[in-house]
Design a protein around this motif. Structure first.
Motif, short mmCIF file in Angstrom:
data_model
loop_
_atom_site.label_atom_id
_atom_site.label_comp_id
_atom_site.label_asym_id
_atom_site.label_seq_id
_atom_site.Cartn_x
_atom_site.Cartn_y
_atom_site.Cartn_z
N LYS A 134 -11.48 -9.55 23.77
CA LYS A 134 -10.89 -9.02 22.54
C LYS A 134 -9.62 -8.23 22.86
O LYS A 134 -9.63 -7.34 23.71
CB LYS A 134 -11.91 -8.11 21.85
CG LYS A 134 -11.49 -7.74 20.46
CD LYS A 134 -12.62 -7.08 19.72
CE LYS A 134 -12.20 -6.83 18.28
NZ LYS A 134 -13.29 -6.31 17.49
N ARG A 236 -20.93 -10.87 7.76
CA ARG A 236 -21.42 -9.99 8.82
C ARG A 236 -22.74 -9.34 8.43
O ARG A 236 -23.14 -8.34 9.01
CB ARG A 236 -20.36 -8.91 9.13
CG ARG A 236 -19.07 -9.45 9.74
CD ARG A 236 -19.29 -10.07 11.11
NE ARG A 236 -18.05 -10.52 11.74
CZ ARG A 236 -17.58 -11.76 11.65
NH1 ARG A 236 -18.22 -12.68 10.95
NH2 ARG A 236 -16.46 -12.09 12.27
N CYS A 269 -22.43 -9.20 17.45
CA CYS A 269 -21.85 -7.95 17.97
C CYS A 269 -21.15 -7.15 16.89
O CYS A 269 -20.92 -5.95 17.06
CB CYS A 269 -20.89 -8.26 19.12
SG CYS A 269 -19.52 -9.32 18.64
N GLU A 270 -20.77 -7.79 15.79
CA GLU A 270 -20.14 -7.04 14.70
C GLU A 270 -21.11 -6.81 13.56
O GLU A 270 -20.74 -6.35 12.48
CB GLU A 270 -18.91 -7.81 14.19
CG GLU A 270 -17.83 -7.95 15.24
CD GLU A 270 -16.64 -8.78 14.76
OE1 GLU A 270 -16.59 -9.16 13.57
OE2 GLU A 270 -15.75 -9.04 15.60
N GLU A 278 -28.81 -7.02 17.74
CA GLU A 278 -27.97 -8.23 17.90
C GLU A 278 -28.81 -9.40 18.40
O GLU A 278 -28.66 -10.53 17.96
CB GLU A 278 -26.87 -7.98 18.94
CG GLU A 278 -25.77 -7.05 18.48
CD GLU A 278 -24.81 -6.75 19.64
OE1 GLU A 278 -24.56 -7.66 20.46
OE2 GLU A 278 -24.32 -5.62 19.72
N SER A 296 -22.52 -8.17 22.13
CA SER A 296 -21.65 -7.12 22.65
C SER A 296 -21.75 -7.01 24.16
O SER A 296 -20.88 -6.42 24.80
CB SER A 296 -22.01 -5.78 21.99
OG SER A 296 -23.34 -5.45 22.31
#
Lengths: 448, 513
Positions: A134, A236, A269-270, A278, A296
């Motif tokens: 990222k 999400r 992860c979000e 997760e 993550s």
């Protein structure tokens, strides 16, 4: 998609030359329609017809190749909603997120640790395949150099995550050789991202705020000539994402929607504040159609359950799982340890080896290839006969490892006793328990 | 014009089955759509989360992670059950009657019932009494339980083809629910429901136990059988399968080897405590998606997470607030970097050329098998690993040499192994050929035909070869009278009671040990 045999027949030369391997063009057309033949087998089909047919026969969900090297993989290419209808083909790829502001030392350490996560199971090497890098801090140089380090120094493949086309371009220059997935084209940058992906011939993910926006984006990109796309519907929340996943898969398979005929990328992860939750969300996404899940972090307690679930879900239901034929050592056996024989159906193997372990008696387990049949089925099918098992014991090389000449056969195959004795002169054949659960008791009482 | 999700048409609805009495009684089933597909149907009774307790102190046998939360109550089933309900919010209690196993403690039904009584009296939630899948013992035990707790509306499990009559009749007479247990097969599940119905047990007093496989130990079979059961009930008007499903997950997860390996012994498996919980959670999620109406779990943190998951899937909303697993055992740190293998950085072009070449021959040898699966996961990857020449990029000669040697050794071993396999195979094939030739000479046509038929049969029943056994059992049961010949064609080699043996063989799925 889904042309009938007759529709295909109309596009063929109708010469009945037979060079494709079947006597008539009609028969060939029928085979094409049933997916049993390939168009390339016909040497005389016109370019025009080829195009039409290719278009029509293209898979409803495009298989997208990502990465290079030993962890390269394909996502998409699925043809059914439920695995029992055929099978799921391309296992969900599992990724961990790394931020580009990580120090080179920490990154190096992380790559090492991540590489340790490999599990041997039924002759397969289970491992995650991706790192999602990222772009942080708005430092494009760091983004590119971290990408380069991952690409060059690890087996992992990459998702390059940046909304900044300049940064993306730089990173692509550094790591295009490893065929990274670019994430993501959005409403704001679709033209630039599209041309970067096109120029480098790399797969590109689109991120839309909902499915309608996704459709706009994929339309635009396919219009630009891009083919390898991946979808992020933007959801999400677990329920919303679940519904989007279903919607995209159904639209592609049931409604022939070409704009949604691509694999998906998802971001547990979000969606959660910790890896445990997760993992739970990823456990939903693996059976429910995610092409890629991004976590993550990688940790054994999370990866192991997910990789095993993935193995289970993506096992072909039409073929039994098997283990490789051979000698398996359980608990460091020696020359006086017992020898047991069983079949190579994976569940049989797991259960028998597990019970031997439970017994704490070090043993040799000979696993014979019975094409994935369990003991009783293999015996009934004539694949676990006294001759065959005897020959296998002889050739396996177990005799060189032991002093005694005793071999234990499954209780369910007691009937092969006589033939085995004949095939293995000088050996004592011992009939073991029928039910694997009795193995510990049996082994503890056994005198070799 | 916005995008619309292509809808699935449903023609059926799962029946509602009530277990327990009073305000905490629970209703399973009632849905008119696939699991959590609330955008196209109803799910009036979200799946329930139960907790299992054992009827004796299992702390010696269980992984530490699941003993720890219960250590103060684990020797008292009733206190244990109370803790599950009061502290962890269990929707129902499963009492595993492990002590009654004839191969173990072999506690008598009379004594066992006392334990059940203590538990039933201690909690206000529904109770499922789960036997050991020993047909005779369960028959004696569950009949007694049915009688003893008349009016309590308990669920009795497992009720199998071998003992459904006695337990079914008792359940009917004393008003209990039965858990109809069959070995991973849609038709067997249906058939047992029919048998129970014929006995007088109405479908709304039956819950299906399709046999629950552990994560990595058969989950894929149960998963697909459940999807097919729900499909039959909801879209194919198969009303005998419009019955809720219960999955005893805990028992399968926590007995698996991987749930109990200490972190130090299996460093790549991660934290032992969290691993077991996440295995239980992952399996539960898969089972819920496949159509489970009631999942049975063991660890309190699994229960908390799965209850939250169900709620998120029914109500919607974000999972950001949901806390991770709170550990009660100490953290163990391991150095993974030190055991990490050297990466294989080859991106060989030739690999591409090689892989199809390797994949091709088996395709020709065994034309019947789709090469796809075979070629996909196994050969290319393994090949790449073993055959990768020592990467020239590595500067240190020594390292390269060592690796080259290792690889050569590995290759040699692999080669030797393959050779043995090839030899065995060759021999087997040769023998098979000889035999076939002789036979062919004798009764050429007849034999060939029979063989072809048999092969076709086997090919047809590729979906889990074990299921093949079950299917045969089913056929036999269904056609007990008419089709004797067919049985003989396939199974002519034996004259024992096949059904008994098959079902017995499959009970290993139920058994703890």
């Amino acid at each position: 998609m889904g042309l009938t045999g007759i529709q295909i027949f109309k596009l063929l030369p109708k010469t009945n030359c037979g060079e494709c391997g079947v006597p008539t063009c009609l028969a060939f057309a029928m085979n094409l329609a049933a997916g049993k033949a390939e168009l390339d087998s016909c040497p005389y089909v016109s370019e025009e017809a080829r195009e039409q047919l290719a278009e029509a026969s293209a898979p409803p969900i495009r298989p997208v190749k990502i990465g290079a090297g030993v962890r390269a993989f394909t996502v998409g290419g699925e043809t059914v909603l439920f695995r029992h209808e055929k099978t799921f083909y391309n296992p969900t790829a599992i990724a961990a997120l790394i931020s580009s502001d990580i120090s080179p030392e920490d990154l190096e350490k992380k790559l090492k640790v991540f590489n340790a996560y490999q599990y041997e199971r039924v002759g397969l090497n289970l491992r995650p395949e991706l790192i999602a890098l990222k772009d942080a801090n708005g430092d494009g140089g760091k983004f590119a150099s971290a990408a380069e380090k991952i690409a060059k120094e690890s087996e992992f493949n990459l998702v390059l995550m940046s909304s900044n086309p300049e940064h993306m371009k730089k990173a692509v220059e550094a790591v295009a050789f490893k065929r990274p997935l670019l994430y993501a084209a959005t409403k704001e940058n679709v033209d630039q991202m599209g041309s970067i992906a096109k120029e480098a011939n790399l797969p590109l993910a689109v991120k839309g705020a909902g499915i309608d926006e996704v459709i706009e984006l994929t339309k635009k990109l396919t219009g630009m000539g891009l083919k390898d796309l991946v979808i992020d519907s933007g959801a999400r929340e677990p329920k919303k994402l679940f519904e989007d996943q279903l919607a995209i898969r159904r639209a592609a398979l049931k409604a022939g929607n070409r704009d949604l005929g691509f694999p998906t990328i998802t971001f547990p992860c979000e969606m959660a504040s910790n890896l445990d939750v997760e993992t739970m969300i990823a456990a939903m996404l693996i059976p429910k159609y995610a092409g890629i899940v991004v976590l993550s972090d990688f940790r054994g307690e999370s990866l192991f359950p997910l990789l095993v679930e993935r193995l289970n879900i993506f096992t072909d239901p039409q073929r039994p799982m098997t283990v490789t034929q051979g000698i398996y050592e359980i608990g460091a056996p020696g020359e006086n340890s017992p020898v047991l024989v069983t079949t190579n159906f994976s569940l049989t193997y797991f259960i028998v080896s597990g019970e031997i372990e439970n017994s704490r008696v070090p043993s040799w387990l000979l696993v014979m290839d019975t094409e994935g049949l369990s003991v009783m089925t293999a015996w009934a099918a004539g694949k676990f006969t006294g001759d065959a098992v005897g020959a296998f014991v002889k050739k396996s090389g177990i005799a060189d490892k032991i002093k005694h000449r005793k071999v234990i056969i499954p209780g369910y195959a007691a009937a092969i006793y006589g033939d085995m004795e004949e095939e293995l002169p000088g050996w004592e054949i011992i009939i073991g328990p029928r039910d694997a659960s009795m193995i510990p008791k049996f082994l503890k009482e056994l005198k070799i | 014009m916005g995008f619309e999700i292509p809808k699935q048409a449903y023609t059926g609805k799962i029946r509602e089955v009530t277990i327990g009495t009073g305000p905490k009684a629970m209703v399973l089933g009632g849905e008119s759509a696939y699991p959590f597909h609330t955008f196209e149907g109803q799910m009036p009774n979200p799946p329930k989360v139960g907790m299992e307790i054992w009827d004796y102190d299992p702390s010696e046998e269980w992984p530490k992670a699941v003993v720890e939360p219960f250590k103060d109550v684990i020797s008292s089933p009733e206190k244990w059950a109370q803790k599950c309900v009061k502290e962890y919010g269990a929707d129902f209690i499963v009492i595993q009657m492990k002590s009654t196993d004839p191969n173990g403690m072999d506690r008598s039904p009379e004594d066992a019932v006392k334990v059940v009584k203590a538990v039933v009296d201690a909690v206000d939630v529904p109770v499922v009494v789960w036997g050991t899948a020993n047909k005779e013992k369960d028959d004696a035990l569950l009949k007694k339980v049915a009688e003893e707790f008349q009016g309590k509306n308990l669920a009795l499990s497992p009720v199998e083809e071998g003992n459904y009559k006695g337990i079914g009749a008792a359940a009917l007479g004393f008003k209990q629910v039965v858990v109809a247990s069959t070995p991973i097969d849609v038709n067997l599940a249906k058939q047992l429901n029919i048998l129970l119905e014929n006995l007088g047990v109405p479908l709304d007093r039956i819950v299906i136990d399709p046999t629950t496989g552990g994560l990595g130990y058969g989950l894929e079979y149960s998963y697909s059988v459940m999807e097919r059961i729900k499909m039959a009930g909801l879209t194919q008007e198969d009303e005998k399968l419009q019955v809720p499903i219960i999955n005893s997950i805990a028992n399968e997860i926590w007995k698996s080897k991987e749930a109990g390996i200490p972190t130090e012994e299996g460093p790549t498996l991660g934290d032992m405590e969290k691993r077991g919980i996440l295995m239980e959670v992952s399996a539960a999620v898969a089972y819920l998606l496949a159509g489970s109406n009631a999942v049975v779990l063991r660890h309190p943190e699994s229960v908390r997470l799965i209850k939250a998951y169900i709620n998120l899937m029914v109500q919607g909303g974000s999972a950001m607030e949901l806390a991770g697993i709170s550990k009660s055992l100490p953290q163990v740190d391991v150095d993974l970097a030190s055991i990490s293998p050297e990466p294989n950085l080859e991106i060989a072009k030739e690999e591409k050329a090689k892989a199809p070449a390797k994949a091709a021959p088996p395709k020709e040898e065994k034309p019947k098998e789709p090469p796809k699966v075979e070629a996909k996961p196994e050969p290319p990857k393994a090949e790449a690993k073993v055959e990768a020449p020592p990467p020239p990029k590595v500067e240190e000669d020594l390292e390269a040499k060592r690796r080259a040697e290792e690889e050569a050794k590995a290759r040699a071993e692999e080669e030797a192994k393959r050779k043995i396999e090839a030899e065995v195979k060759a021999k087997l094939e040769e023998e098979a050929r000889k035999k076939a030739e002789e036979e062919a000479k004798k009764k050429a046509e007849e034999e060939a035909k029979a063989r072809a038929e048999e092969e076709e049969r086997l090919a047809k029943e590729k979906w889990l070869k074990d299921i093949e056994e079950i299917k045969k059992a089913r056929e036999e049961a269904l056609k007990k009278l008419p089709k004797k010949e067919e049985k003989e064609v396939v199974l002519g080699r034996k004259d024992m009671d096949l059904v008994e043996r098959i079902v017995e063989g499959l009970t290993r799925f139920h058994k703890h040990q």
